[in-house]
Design a protein around this motif. Structure first.
Motif, mmCIF file in Angstrom:
data_model
loop_
_atom_site.group_PDB
_atom_site.id
_atom_site.type_symbol
_atom_site.label_atom_id
_atom_site.label_comp_id
_atom_site.label_asym_id
_atom_site.label_seq_id
_atom_site.Cartn_x
_atom_site.Cartn_y
_atom_site.Cartn_z
ATOM 1 N N GLY A 143 27.241 47.100 46.293
ATOM 2 C CA GLY A 143 28.319 47.824 46.953
ATOM 3 C C GLY A 143 29.259 46.931 47.735
ATOM 4 N N ALA A 144 28.871 45.655 47.924
ATOM 5 C CA ALA A 144 29.719 44.720 48.681
ATOM 6 C C ALA A 144 30.782 44.108 47.778
ATOM 7 C CB ALA A 144 28.860 43.627 49.295
ATOM 8 N N ILE A 145 31.865 43.639 48.393
ATOM 9 C CA ILE A 145 32.981 43.011 47.679
ATOM 10 C C ILE A 145 33.300 41.684 48.364
ATOM 11 C CG2 ILE A 145 35.400 43.207 46.967
ATOM 12 C CD1 ILE A 145 35.142 46.227 47.125
ATOM 13 N N MET A 146 33.503 40.629 47.569
ATOM 14 C CA MET A 146 33.949 39.343 48.089
ATOM 15 C C MET A 146 35.263 38.960 47.417
ATOM 16 S SD MET A 146 31.968 38.146 50.475
ATOM 17 C CE MET A 146 32.587 36.477 50.529
ATOM 18 N N ILE A 147 36.269 38.657 48.224
ATOM 19 C CA ILE A 147 37.540 38.169 47.705
ATOM 20 C C ILE A 147 37.480 36.649 47.665
ATOM 21 C CG2 ILE A 147 40.036 38.074 48.062
ATOM 22 C CD1 ILE A 147 39.877 40.778 49.418
ATOM 23 N N GLU A 211 36.242 52.558 46.680
ATOM 24 C CA GLU A 211 35.430 53.734 46.334
ATOM 25 C C GLU A 211 35.440 53.993 44.838
ATOM 26 O OE1 GLU A 211 35.024 58.501 47.505
ATOM 27 O OE2 GLU A 211 36.513 57.223 48.510
ATOM 28 N N ALA A 212 36.610 53.837 44.203
ATOM 29 C CA ALA A 212 36.700 54.049 42.756
ATOM 30 C C ALA A 212 35.880 53.011 41.994
ATOM 31 C CB ALA A 212 38.165 54.000 42.312
ATOM 32 N N TRP A 213 35.706 51.833 42.566
ATOM 33 C CA TRP A 213 34.898 50.791 41.929
ATOM 34 C C TRP A 213 33.413 50.961 42.213
ATOM 35 C CZ3 TRP A 213 38.298 46.147 43.974
ATOM 36 C CH2 TRP A 213 39.527 46.156 43.310
ATOM 37 N N GLY A 214 33.050 51.995 42.949
ATOM 38 C CA GLY A 214 31.651 52.199 43.294
ATOM 39 C C GLY A 214 31.175 51.263 44.375
ATOM 40 N N CYS A 215 32.085 50.859 45.271
ATOM 41 C CA CYS A 215 31.754 49.897 46.320
ATOM 42 C C CYS A 215 31.954 50.506 47.703
ATOM 43 C CB CYS A 215 32.610 48.630 46.169
ATOM 44 S SG CYS A 215 32.322 47.732 44.627
ATOM 45 N N ASP A 216 31.511 49.765 48.698
ATOM 46 C CA ASP A 216 31.579 50.182 50.093
ATOM 47 C C ASP A 216 32.785 49.518 50.752
ATOM 48 O OD1 ASP A 216 31.201 50.842 52.722
ATOM 49 O OD2 ASP A 216 29.207 49.947 52.911
ATOM 50 N N ALA A 217 33.777 50.321 51.147
ATOM 51 C CA ALA A 217 34.998 49.772 51.731
ATOM 52 C C ALA A 217 34.753 49.087 53.072
ATOM 53 C CB ALA A 217 36.037 50.882 51.901
#
Length: 372
Positions: A143-147, A211-217
């Motif tokens: 659910g995490a995202i890294m830029i 949210e659309a990517w199934g991740c936690d904003a």
């Protein structure tokens, strides 16, 4: 050429002169003796193999229990086993080299990366900024995202650089969605703070799509290398709180814009040439809401020496009470990309932050191991 209308009882013929490359049969050179034998062997082998295949199939269908039928069955079975054995050895060899066999029917392959223009309405000849999204399989996402922000002295930035796509794939293997940012460059006439503006726009779009990517904003972080480390640290220290990353990873970053101050392999950044000014040095902007950091510096780095950059940043973080983990290395050089000296500790740190995907039974095992 058009087909002429054929006369009664005649075959159609092509109208117009014959092509220049066409040679009448009567005028063609006869085959040399040295050409006849190989041609005859090839034709003979083709005829014999075709006839043998036909005979074998007929024998197997009409008389499977006869000695000839059993012989054909043994030959075909042996050939099939040989082919399957070679295929299995090839797959094992590929796995040893790190290649993964993709099973398209079962969906056992990573999702296709998706490309987004940062400003779709802009002229792509002037604004080539974009970002590429890499996602783990749906059942393996934390659910995490890294830029991810590659380096390049703000003169170049490529998604396919060793600080771009490979880093994104490393995060995907940990269940983290990765977004590689291709920012505008000074060398293309985009002076600072164009790069910071690209980060801000990317962060807003990632936040909107999370949210659309199934991740936690609420779990969006940033990692930067070299000049990309300056941009990542600027995002962590200077962005609006609504888009400020929750964690930061800086790998041999340029923190001080006047580095290297002595015996460097590159000139410091000059603001009159479009680069960040000294007052944008990231250690000057650390405050109490700066997110936790993982720092990786290289002693003896002749582009971004640790004592002028990561050391100074670590001191500023400590002064403001911001938690961080700091690793250094003497063996590797600036621009080394993914290396164990920092990736092992970084992966452990990410796991401690709760950003790494853990299978359902792993937390129980970890708890049992910790209790022991």
């Amino acid at each position: 050429l058009k087909l002429c209308q054929p006369r009664c009882g005649q075959r159609p013929r092509l109208a117009g002169p014959a092509p220049a490359h066409a040679t009448p049969m009567a005028q063609r050179e006869p085959l040399a003796p040295s050409q006849v034998l190989p041609l005859g062997i090839a034709v003979g082998v083709g005829i014999v193999s075709g006839a043998a295949t036909t005979a074998a199939a007929a024998t197997l269908l009409t008389a499977p229990e006869s000695p000839a039928g059993r012989l054909v069955e043994k030959v075909l079975t042996g050939a099939l086993r040989l082919l399957l054995g070679r295929r299995a050895r090839l797959l094992r060899r590929r796995r040893k080299k790190g290649a993964v066999a993709l099973d398209i029917k079962s969906g056992n392959y990573p999702p296709m990366p998706r490309h987004f223009a940062l400003r779709p309405d802009a002229d792509p000849r002037e604004d080539q900024s974009r970002y590429v999204v890499y996602q783990p399989a749906p059942d393996k996402r934390s659910g995490a995202i890294m830029i991810v922000i590659p380096g390049g002295n703000f003169d170049s930035c490529e998604v396919n650089s060793h600080e771009g796509q490979p880093v994104a794939q490393w995060f995907v293997n940990m269940g983290i969605t990765a977004v590689v940012l291709k920012y505008r460059c000074v060398s293309q006439g985009h002076y600072w703070p164009a790069q910071l503006e690209d980060w801000e726009e990317c962060a807003r779009q990632v936040l909107a799509h999370a949210e659309a990517w199934g991740c936690d904003a609420s779990r969006i972080g940033v990692i930067g290398f070299s000049a990309g480390g300056h941009l990542a640290a600027s995002a962590a220290c200077r962005s609006h709180p609504s888009i400020r990353p929750k964690i930061q990873i800086l790998v041999y970053p340029s923190i001080d814009t006047e580095t290297p101050r002595k015996d460097g392999n590159i000139d410091p950044w000059f603001p009159d040439k479009g680069y960040p000014a000294p007052d944008t040095s990231c250690y000057l902007h650390v405050d109490q809401i700066t997110p936790p950091a993982f720092l990786a510096g290289i002693d003896g780095d002749r582009y971004c020496p640790a004592d002028e950059n990561t050391d100074v940043y670590a001191t500023a973080l400590r002064k403001e009470g911001v938690p961080f983990k700091y690793v250094t290395n003497r063996k590797h050089q600036h621009g080394c990309g993914l290396k164990d000296w920092w990736t092992v500790g970084c992966a452990q740190w990410l796991q401690e932050q709760g950003w790494v995907f853990m299978p359902p039974d792993e937390p129980d095992k970890a708890a049992a191991g910790g209790a022991a």
